[in-house]
Design an enzyme around this catalytic site. Structure first.
Site, PDB file in Angstrom:
ATOM      1  N   GLY A 128     -55.613 -44.877  48.769  1.00  0.00           N
ATOM      2  CA  GLY A 128     -54.618 -45.369  47.804  1.00  0.00           C
ATOM      3  C   GLY A 128     -54.863 -44.774  46.441  1.00  0.00           C
ATOM      4  O   GLY A 128     -55.587 -43.779  46.308  1.00  0.00           O
ATOM      5  N   ASN A 129     -54.285 -45.361  45.422  1.00  0.00           N
ATOM      6  CA  ASN A 129     -54.549 -44.917  44.056  1.00  0.00           C
ATOM      7  C   ASN A 129     -54.449 -46.103  43.109  1.00  0.00           C
ATOM      8  O   ASN A 129     -54.126 -47.209  43.521  1.00  0.00           O
ATOM      9  CB  ASN A 129     -53.609 -43.765  43.652  1.00  0.00           C
ATOM     10  CG  ASN A 129     -52.161 -44.166  43.713  1.00  0.00           C
ATOM     11  OD1 ASN A 129     -51.725 -45.026  42.956  1.00  0.00           O
ATOM     12  ND2 ASN A 129     -51.406 -43.559  44.626  1.00  0.00           N
ATOM     13  N   TYR A 130     -54.742 -45.869  41.831  1.00  0.00           N
ATOM     14  CA  TYR A 130     -54.868 -46.980  40.872  1.00  0.00           C
ATOM     15  C   TYR A 130     -53.535 -47.475  40.299  1.00  0.00           C
ATOM     16  O   TYR A 130     -53.525 -48.328  39.428  1.00  0.00           O
ATOM     17  CB  TYR A 130     -55.755 -46.553  39.700  1.00  0.00           C
ATOM     18  CG  TYR A 130     -57.205 -46.372  40.061  1.00  0.00           C
ATOM     19  CD1 TYR A 130     -57.933 -47.412  40.621  1.00  0.00           C
ATOM     20  CD2 TYR A 130     -57.845 -45.160  39.829  1.00  0.00           C
ATOM     21  CE1 TYR A 130     -59.270 -47.248  40.940  1.00  0.00           C
ATOM     22  CE2 TYR A 130     -59.187 -44.987  40.139  1.00  0.00           C
ATOM     23  CZ  TYR A 130     -59.891 -46.042  40.699  1.00  0.00           C
ATOM     24  OH  TYR A 130     -61.202 -45.880  41.010  1.00  0.00           O
TER      25      TYR A 130
END
Ligand code: CTP
Length: 408
Positions: A208-210
């Site tokens: 995923g990412n932030y």
């Protein structure tokens, strides 16, 4: 937005009735006049004296306040109101409203009310999930009433789930958005993508990412507040939408976001692609949890995801506007301009990670808008809500598809 508005606040028998005090206070502070109408059960949870004092208005709950033949007119009340809000709305009141069971002052007022009606349900998770409650809420939706979705969280029963009344601040925001006088996006259909995507490795792990989704959600609220019909395609985030004109489509992976966006875009005037879409996904998803003991090291083979923006840019009709976002860590302007051309955007919004307080997770953001002619407009660091409003102001000025249409 609420100054001078006449608000009927219906309070029913739910533990969340204590929050009605905060609602009355907030409305009065914003310059609205509030008339509280309570069901008999509502009075068991919060005293009429509290709400009467805060609203500077006697609370109405009986048809006949005195035994002298004078009576409270639900018809007059219904005509006086600019809006009726039932918060909290118990399962029982929702059921009575849906089926016209006019056995108390609140429901008779509801049936007489010509103003828009907002309903903020509050109940235990199983009551909320019950098909009977859901059917009643759908009936209210079909009557044109606006349902302010409850939240998921800790409930008075000690259980956790969906049924908690939306927070008073959010409910106030819903009404403010509704009464916003800037309706220049009426009749416009806008697609917004927001949040991260999760690409599954196995049933319990993902790449995923932030991205928090805050910028995309702020844009969705800003567009809906100005009258647009918004479809918000969101990756996994812990945010909620408040405006009734936002239709939310929750997705998890880039592939799911791609299919949703490609399906929705043809019926839209404008798409704003704010999502931080994963560029790659694991080639294979393990059907079972990958066990630690099996090997010393592991590698995950990745394959490229489809580019949603490039696909929409290729399919874009001349009467559609496509707005992209870019997050760059070096050669920001050059890279953003290259991206704008490659994906056939009309405008690109450049976020810079090098700016203090801007980007993932922050409540503030600093962006530069670049149009397809290379013109740059830099905005100062401000809250994401303000940035969203400024982006929409810019698009309304710059893009033909955002220009107001005559509403008859
Ligand atoms: N975008 C998209 N679909 C993808 C990747 C990106 O719709 N699969 C959109 C984003 O929502 C954003 C724009 O394209 O509006 C630019 O995203 P970004 O991640 O900066 O672009 P990439 O093409 O992935 O370029 P790079 O990662 O090489 O910087």
């Amino acid at each position: 937005m609420l100054r001078g508005k006449n608000i009927i606040l219906g309070v029913t028998g739910s533990i969340a009735a204590y929050k009605a005090a905060c609602l009355v206070r907030a409305f009065v502070k914003k310059g609205a006049k509030v008339q509280v109408v309570m069901t008999p059960a509502g009075k068991e949870f919060i005293t009429p004296l509290t709400l009467a004092t805060l609203s500077s208005n006697p609370v109405i709950s009986e048809f006949f306040s005195n035994r002298d033949g004078t009576w409270n007119s639900h018809v007059d009340l219904g005509l006086w109101a600019d809006v009726m809000l039932i918060a909290p709305a118990s399962a029982s009141t929702v059921g009575k409203m849906a089926n016209g069971i006019a056995d108390n002052m609140l429901v008779t007022t509801y049936l007489s009310c010509k103003a828009p009606v907002f309903v903020a349900p509050a109940m235990d998770l199983d009551m909320y999930a019950h098909p009977s409650t859901q059917q009643n809420l759908n009936k209210l939706r079909s009557y044109g009433n606006h349902i302010i979705e409850p939240e998921t969280g800790f409930l008075a029963s000690g259980l956790e789930g969906k049924g908690r009344m939306s927070e008073p601040d959010d409910i106030v925001k819903v009404l403010e958005n509704f009464f916003s006088s800037r309706k220049e996006l009426q009749k416009k259909k806008i697609l917004i993508t927001a949040g991260p995507t999760y690409e599954k490795i196995d049933p319990v792990r993902f790449i995923g990412n932030y991205s928090s989704g805050k910028m995309g959600f702020a844009l969705a609220e800003a567009c809906a507040g100005r009258g647009a019909e918004v479809t918000l395609v969101s990756g996994p985030v812990s945010l909620k939408t408040t405006h009734p004109s936002i239709e939310r489509v929750d997705v998890e992976s880039a592939e799911e976001m791609y299919h949703a966006a490609v399906r929705i875009f043809p019926s839209c005037d404008v798409a704003v692609l704010c999502a931080a879409v994963a560029d790659y996904r694991p080639e294979r998803q393990a059907p079972e949890k990958i066990k630690r003991e099996r090997s010393e090291a592991m590698s995950v083979s990745l394959v490229r995801n489809k580019d949603i923006a490039a696909t929409l840019g290729k399919d874009k009709r001349t009467n559609q506007t496509l707005v992209g976002f870019a997050l760059e860590t070096k050669n920001e302007l050059t890279n953003a301009k290259e991206k704008l051309q490659r994906k056939n955007f009309d405008v690109i919004v450049l976020n810079s990670l090098s700016d203090e307080g801007a980007g993932f997770g922050y409540d503030t953001n600093k962006v530069t808008l670049i149009d397809k002619y290379g013109r740059e407009t830099a905005l100062p660091l401000q809250s994401k809500t303000e940035v969203a409003e400024k982006i929409i102001d810019y698009l309304v000025d710059a893009c033909p598809q955002m220009q107001p249409v005559e509403v008859t």
